[in-house]
Motif scaffolding. Structure first.
Motif, PDB file in Angstrom:
ATOM      1  N   ILE A 103       0.564  -1.509  -0.225  1.00 48.23           N
ATOM      2  CA  ILE A 103      -0.207   0.059   0.213  1.00 48.23           C
ATOM      3  C   ILE A 103       0.906   1.628  -0.166  1.00 48.23           C
ATOM      4  CG2 ILE A 103      -1.384   1.404   1.101  1.00 48.23           C
ATOM      5  CD1 ILE A 103      -3.019  -0.942   2.550  1.00 48.23           C
ATOM      6  N   SER A 104       0.716   2.156  -0.738  1.00 48.80           N
ATOM      7  CA  SER A 104       1.305   3.580  -0.946  1.00 48.80           C
ATOM      8  C   SER A 104       2.192   3.545   0.532  1.00 48.80           C
ATOM      9  CB  SER A 104       0.721   4.638  -1.499  1.00 48.80           C
ATOM     10  OG  SER A 104      -0.723   4.767  -1.153  1.00 48.80           O
ATOM     11  N   THR A 105       0.547   4.322   1.152  1.00 50.08           N
ATOM     12  CA  THR A 105       0.986   4.903   2.390  1.00 50.08           C
ATOM     13  C   THR A 105       1.399   4.058   3.672  1.00 50.08           C
ATOM     14  OG1 THR A 105      -1.303   4.717   2.702  1.00 50.08           O
ATOM     15  CG2 THR A 105      -0.756   6.687   2.244  1.00 50.08           C
ATOM     16  N   TYR A 106       2.210   2.811   3.239  1.00 52.97           N
ATOM     17  CA  TYR A 106       2.755   1.825   4.148  1.00 52.97           C
ATOM     18  C   TYR A 106       4.053   2.032   5.301  1.00 52.97           C
ATOM     19  CZ  TYR A 106       2.696  -2.781   6.662  1.00 52.97           C
ATOM     20  OH  TYR A 106       2.773  -3.220   7.679  1.00 52.97           O
ATOM     21  N   HIS A 107       4.671   2.365   4.217  1.00 57.13           N
ATOM     22  CA  HIS A 107       5.865   3.396   4.902  1.00 57.13           C
ATOM     23  C   HIS A 107       5.794   4.163   4.021  1.00 57.13           C
ATOM     24  CE1 HIS A 107       7.487  -1.020   4.990  1.00 57.13           C
ATOM     25  NE2 HIS A 107       6.919  -1.260   4.008  1.00 57.13           N
ATOM     26  N   SER A 108       5.837   5.409   5.357  1.00 52.90           N
ATOM     27  CA  SER A 108       6.149   6.483   4.732  1.00 52.90           C
ATOM     28  C   SER A 108       7.333   7.352   4.616  1.00 52.90           C
ATOM     29  CB  SER A 108       6.045   7.207   5.775  1.00 52.90           C
ATOM     30  OG  SER A 108       4.541   6.765   6.955  1.00 52.90           O
ATOM     31  N   VAL A 109       7.227   8.464   3.812  1.00 53.16           N
ATOM     32  CA  VAL A 109       8.665   9.267   3.403  1.00 53.16           C
ATOM     33  C   VAL A 109       9.852   9.603   4.751  1.00 53.16           C
ATOM     34  CG1 VAL A 109      10.067  10.787   2.001  1.00 53.16           C
ATOM     35  CG2 VAL A 109       8.020   9.205   1.228  1.00 53.16           C
ATOM     36  N   GLY A 110      10.783   9.008   4.228  1.00 51.41           N
ATOM     37  CA  GLY A 110      11.817   9.984   5.471  1.00 51.41           C
ATOM     38  C   GLY A 110      11.730   8.688   7.005  1.00 51.41           C
ATOM     39  N   TYR A 111      10.814   7.863   6.799  1.00 52.11           N
ATOM     40  CA  TYR A 111      10.696   7.331   8.216  1.00 52.11           C
ATOM     41  C   TYR A 111      11.738   6.514   8.635  1.00 52.11           C
ATOM     42  CZ  TYR A 111       7.289   8.960  11.000  1.00 52.11           C
ATOM     43  OH  TYR A 111       5.907   9.794  12.350  1.00 52.11           O
ATOM     44  N   SER A 112      11.739   5.074   7.709  1.00 47.69           N
ATOM     45  CA  SER A 112      12.228   3.498   7.377  1.00 47.69           C
ATOM     46  C   SER A 112      12.598   3.422   6.814  1.00 47.69           C
ATOM     47  CB  SER A 112      11.341   3.059   7.855  1.00 47.69           C
ATOM     48  OG  SER A 112      12.035   1.429   8.920  1.00 47.69           O
ATOM     49  N   ASN A 113      14.079   3.465   6.458  1.00 45.44           N
ATOM     50  CA  ASN A 113      14.490   2.811   5.177  1.00 45.44           C
ATOM     51  C   ASN A 113      15.004   1.549   6.082  1.00 45.44           C
ATOM     52  OD1 ASN A 113      16.870   1.759   3.823  1.00 45.44           O
ATOM     53  ND2 ASN A 113      18.065   3.410   3.644  1.00 45.44           N
ATOM     54  N   ARG A 114      15.208  -0.074   4.948  1.00 45.42           N
ATOM     55  CA  ARG A 114      15.068  -1.329   5.179  1.00 45.42           C
ATOM     56  C   ARG A 114      16.008  -1.564   5.468  1.00 45.42           C
ATOM     57  NH1 ARG A 114       9.817  -3.398   1.351  1.00 45.42           N
ATOM     58  NH2 ARG A 114       8.138  -1.741   1.844  1.00 45.42           N
ATOM     59  N   ASN A 115      16.973  -1.026   4.614  1.00 47.48           N
ATOM     60  CA  ASN A 115      18.423  -1.659   4.618  1.00 47.48           C
ATOM     61  C   ASN A 115      19.195  -1.347   5.728  1.00 47.48           C
ATOM     62  OD1 ASN A 115      17.606  -2.481   1.993  1.00 47.48           O
ATOM     63  ND2 ASN A 115      18.656  -0.413   1.078  1.00 47.48           N
ATOM     64  N   VAL A 116      18.578  -0.220   6.140  1.00 45.57           N
ATOM     65  CA  VAL A 116      19.424   0.177   8.017  1.00 45.57           C
ATOM     66  C   VAL A 116      19.108  -1.419   8.584  1.00 45.57           C
ATOM     67  CG1 VAL A 116      19.008   1.461  10.211  1.00 45.57           C
ATOM     68  CG2 VAL A 116      18.748   2.348   7.252  1.00 45.57           C
ATOM     69  N   VAL A 117      20.368  -1.367   8.937  1.00 52.35           N
ATOM     70  CA  VAL A 117      21.109  -2.286  10.310  1.00 52.35           C
ATOM     71  C   VAL A 117      20.247  -2.167  11.561  1.00 52.35           C
ATOM     72  CG1 VAL A 117      22.155  -3.868  11.519  1.00 52.35           C
ATOM     73  CG2 VAL A 117      22.824  -2.949   9.381  1.00 52.35           C
ATOM     74  N   SER A 118      18.735  -3.422  12.419  1.00 54.27           N
ATOM     75  CA  SER A 118      18.000  -2.967  13.284  1.00 54.27           C
ATOM     76  C   SER A 118      19.006  -2.935  14.407  1.00 54.27           C
ATOM     77  CB  SER A 118      17.056  -4.089  13.362  1.00 54.27           C
ATOM     78  OG  SER A 118      16.033  -4.169  12.099  1.00 54.27           O
ATOM     79  N   SER A 119      18.508  -2.056  15.485  1.00 65.86           N
ATOM     80  CA  SER A 119      19.339  -2.002  16.485  1.00 65.86           C
ATOM     81  C   SER A 119      19.260  -3.283  17.240  1.00 65.86           C
ATOM     82  CB  SER A 119      19.246  -1.407  17.453  1.00 65.86           C
ATOM     83  OG  SER A 119      17.451  -0.974  18.051  1.00 65.86           O
ATOM     84  N   ARG A 120      19.499  -3.665  18.266  1.00 72.43           N
ATOM     85  CA  ARG A 120      20.115  -4.642  19.631  1.00 72.43           C
ATOM     86  C   ARG A 120      18.420  -4.962  20.225  1.00 72.43           C
ATOM     87  NH1 ARG A 120      26.430  -5.540  21.602  1.00 72.43           N
ATOM     88  NH2 ARG A 120      27.311  -5.564  19.420  1.00 72.43           N
ATOM     89  N   PHE A 121      18.241  -3.677  20.877  1.00 71.90           N
ATOM     90  CA  PHE A 121      17.431  -3.871  21.687  1.00 71.90           C
ATOM     91  C   PHE A 121      15.689  -3.943  20.483  1.00 71.90           C
ATOM     92  CE2 PHE A 121      13.356  -1.520  23.525  1.00 71.90           C
ATOM     93  CZ  PHE A 121      13.127  -2.186  24.830  1.00 71.90           C
ATOM     94  N   LYS A 122      16.235  -3.627  19.371  1.00 69.47           N
ATOM     95  CA  LYS A 122      14.727  -3.656  18.980  1.00 69.47           C
ATOM     96  C   LYS A 122      14.741  -5.757  18.223  1.00 69.47           C
ATOM     97  CE  LYS A 122      12.966  -3.336  13.266  1.00 69.47           C
ATOM     98  NZ  LYS A 122      12.993  -2.396  12.792  1.00 69.47           N
ATOM     99  N   LYS A 123      16.005  -6.114  17.869  1.00 68.31           N
ATOM    100  CA  LYS A 123      16.430  -7.751  17.589  1.00 68.31           C
ATOM    101  C   LYS A 123      15.353  -7.774  18.643  1.00 68.31           C
ATOM    102  CE  LYS A 123      19.395  -7.054  14.196  1.00 68.31           C
ATOM    103  NZ  LYS A 123      20.818  -7.673  13.306  1.00 68.31           N
TER     104      LYS A 123
END
Length: 776
Positions: free
Chosen positions: A111-131
């Motif tokens: 869906i076009s609005t699922y990933h907001s512009v400037g919010y999240s980059n899927r290529n960024v490595v997740s933090s340890r707390f998030k994992k």
């Protein structure tokens, strides 16, 4: 240049409109802040430095939370322009694997609005707390419980906001009418509260245009009164803007000063509405309205009230009304009453929105949501919540009969909600914005520690009325959690017991039954597979409609889904089976269509578009694979393949069965009964209906035209809605607590809430309920 000028005009217009819905609650706080602050032992410290210290605390609390945290920072943490606690939760769920809501699919991420512009980059490595949180299911459940608790606190706030605002405004009458008994003040407040909730029932859109002017005039009034008091009583009060007076305040008062923080924090009641009301306005408009008008007016009023108290401390119990000049008393008193009513209305409307979002995400019992096109955009009304809030509000007012006790309850609810928002925002900083964990911790520690200090101070007032919001919040959260738990267990049961496609294929194209003319819309919570409801129906009554559509109405964790992306259409089984799947996706703030005819036409047109797209090469050759779905409205030809004509209700009912579109196979007796029902039902009279007719188009495959004609003929014959009527029980070997929750609490909620057909807007004349037993 012209675009920039128009944009500025638009921002100013929205800023003007925001006063009635966003700042009304915050603007009425001066009515009771000083009274509640000096209600305890602080009353014994009657000197100028103590009053200046209290004002300095009010000023820096208002500045730090309302101006810096919410207006300056929190408005950036929005979900496609929407604010509130569920906006934060949905953003976290979309950008991390925290969502435990049912029916989520990979296709939803497109869906076009699922990933907001400037919010999240899927290529960024997740933090340890998030994992760590993503790996542990209990952490996900704890996050949902935290969100539900925040929502429950907000509902509780809506109980006390109208009560304390209206009661504190009416208490001003005793300043001029000395003989007015306090019981009469309470009675007047109760009548105004009843009028407020009754007006909600008839629709606030009739008087909504007055809200902004009332709040603007109110803010101007208190700013003028504040300026007058500064000049008249103590011009030196501006020195209290220095934090040095806070140091002096605590140095002299000690523990008594710390306890008084429970009254100081009332200056930021209504701050949560600034963020929650973001959806109807823009961040720029709210910042302009607050920074350049509301904030200066509030500061002038608090400063002026402090200047008055520094010379008239004996009037602390009526400090606001006593500080009004005689010539302005009655106009300001009138504006105070009107502003209090507007503040109550704004919070109640925000509560409707919060409950709607809880319900959409499967965390609140089924309710009736009313929305009409003539109402204010996004405005909804929920009868059950309105009358429940009215009863609780009246009980709270009668039970306390005092602004101070209401303030004790209001304060602890307010700071608790603010603390929950701080926790979620810290997660957004780390999980969504991908800032460092240190940055998220610094944000949490800076605001969280201050909020905990306020919270511990408020806890000292629990015996004096502060226990009420805690009990109410616990009850609301328990209801929401029980409903979510039971609904999820029921969904998992459906998922485990769904019918395999292999079983369907063994039945043959006629499903081993008699296929009668018409379309059967089989409602299910499953986004894949055939629900057990369908097989149960075939077992008990071996006949079904010639066209079958499995309809799954679900909510995705975004605010709104455009009409273009709402329907996912697929095929179930081979083409001769005439079985389709339609997944209808709504955002958590979308309002479902109220017209079943529009819904039926949308389903039919979407299925027809899928048939043609499939023939053009978008589907599989034989269409035998279940699960291949398409967003059909993204096609440029959607809606252009049919001739659409409009007929007027029952007068043209015969035209709906014209030979051009196929003849109905229903008996004359059934058609007469339906016609009589429609004539007796006001909602059916003179309703325009859309008739679909296939255009004379040449198709490469003749089977496509045959399938389309059969679909339109079935639609003309009639549409039936098949839905499960379930009876839920816990398994005999389940634990005691599970049996208690399912058999007692969840069953009680199911029996005393709206039926599924009400929430789905299913017409009773076309409803078929299939009994199902669930053993969870």
């Amino acid at each position: 240049m012209a675009d920039g000028k128009n944009q500025r005009k638009h921002v100013l217009l929205l800023a003007y409109q925001s006063f009635g819905m966003v700042f009304s609650d915050l603007s009425t706080s001066p009515l009771y802040v000083y009274k509640c602050t000096f209600s305890g032992r602080l009353r014994h410290y009657q000197n100028e430095d103590m009053v200046f210290g209290a004002f300095s605390l009010v000023f820096w609390t208002l500045t730090m939370f309302s101006l810096f945290k919410y207006v300056g920072f929190m408005l950036c943490a929005n979900d496609n322009g929407e604010g509130g606690i569920f906006a934060l939760y949905s953003v976290i769920c979309r950008h991390a694997k925290f969502c435990i809501l049912a029916n989520q699919q990979t296709a939803d991420e497109e869906i076009s609005t699922y990933h907001s512009v400037g919010y999240s980059n899927r290529n960024v490595v997740s933090s340890r707390f998030k994992k760590f949180v993503e790996r542990h299911k209990r952490m996900k459940t704890a996050l949902l419980v935290l969100v539900l608790f925040g929502a429950a606190v907000f509902i509780t706030i809506s109980v006390f906001t109208p009560a304390i605002s209206i009661l504190s405004s009416i208490e001003g009458l005793q300043v001029r009418a000395k003989n007015l008994h306090h019981g009469m003040v309470v009675i007047i407040a109760l009548l105004l509260l009843i009028g407020l909730f009754v007006l909600q029932h008839y629709g606030m859109h009739r008087v909504a245009f007055m809200f902004s002017p009332i709040v603007i005039l109110w803010l101007l009034s208190i700013a003028i009164v504040g300026t007058y008091n500064i000049i008249t009583w103590n011009p030196r009060v501006y020195q209290a803007l220095s934090p040095y007076y806070i140091y002096k305040f605590f140095g002299e008062t000690g523990k008594d000063g710390w306890i008084s923080l429970g009254g100081i924090l009332l200056c930021i009641t209504g701050t949560e509405v600034i963020f929650a009301g973001l959806g109807q306005f823009t961040a720029s408009s709210i910042r302009v309205a607050f920074s350049f008008f509301a904030y200066p007016c509030l500061v002038l009023q608090y400063m002026g009230q402090a200047a008055f108290l520094s010379k008239n401390f004996s009037a602390v119990s009526t400090s606001f009304h006593s500080s009004i000049p005689d010539s302005l008393f009655w106009p300001v008193q009138l504006m105070a009453t009107l502003a209090a009513i507007v503040a109550g209305q704004a919070v109640v409307s925000a509560t409707f929105s919060i409950v709607k979002q809880c319900h959409a995400l499967g965390c609140f019992p089924r309710i009736k949501i009313v929305h009409k096109a003539k109402w204010v955009h996004h405005q909804i009304y929920i009868p059950e919540i309105n009358w429940t809030l009215m009863i609780l509000c009246l009980v709270a007012t009668v039970g306390s009969q005092d602004t101070i006790h209401l303030g004790n309850a209001y304060g602890i609810a307010c700071i608790t909600g603010i603390f929950v928002t701080t926790c979620l925002t810290s997660m957004v900083i780390d999980f969504v914005w991908h800032k460092s964990l240190v940055g998220a911790l610094l944000y949490f520690l800076f605001f969280g520690i201050i909020e905990i200090i306020f919270l511990t101070s408020s806890c000292m007032r629990i015996p004096k009325g502060g226990w009420v919001p805690l009990v109410l919040s616990a009850v609301f959260m328990f209801v929401m959690h029980v409903w979510h738990y039971g609904s999820r267990k029921k969904y998992l049961y459906d998922l485990h017991n769904k019918v395999s496609l292999k079983w369907i294929l063994t039945l043959g194209s006629d499903l081993g039954i008699v296929r009668v003319p018409g379309i059967g819309l089989v409602y299910t919570e499953l986004a894949s597979g055939v629900p057990a409801t369908f097989s149960h129906f075939l077992t008990d009554l071996p006949t079904f409609y010639q066209v079958v559509v499995f309809v799954c109405v679900k909510t995705v964790p975004i605010p709104y889904v455009s009409q273009k992306e709402r329907h996912l259409i697929g095929r179930v089984g081979p083409k001769p089976y005439r079985m389709y799947r339609c997944i209808v996706r709504y955002g958590y703030k979308d309002v479902h269509e109220n017209d079943e005819y529009d819904f039926e036409n949308a389903i039919v047109m979407s299925v027809a578009e899928f048939i043609q797209l499939e023939a053009e090469g978008c589907g599989t050759p034989d269409g035998s694979v279940d699960g291949r779905l398409a967003v059909v409205r993204s096609s440029e030809n959607f809606g252009k393949r049919f001739m659409m004509s409009e007929s007027e209700g029952n007068k043209e009912s015969s035209s709906l069965r014209s030979p051009a579109s196929g003849s109905s196979s229903r008996s004359a007796a059934l058609q007469k009964l339906k016609s009589m029902y429609e004539q007796e039902s006001p909602q059916f009279c003179n309703r325009p209906r859309i008739q679909l007719k296939l255009l004379d188009t040449t198709y490469k495959d003749s089977r496509v035209k045959e399938e389309l004609l059969e679909l339109l003929e079935a639609k003309d014959a009639g549409v039936a809605y098949v839905i499960g009527h379930s009876h839920v029980k816990a398994k005999w070997n389940a634990t005691f607590w599970k049996r208690l929750v399912i058999n007692v609490f969840y069953s009680f909620l199911r029996k005393n809430c709206r039926s599924p057909s009400v929430g789905l807007n299913i017409p009773h004349i076309s409803l078929i309920e299939v009994g199902m037993n669930y053993y969870l």
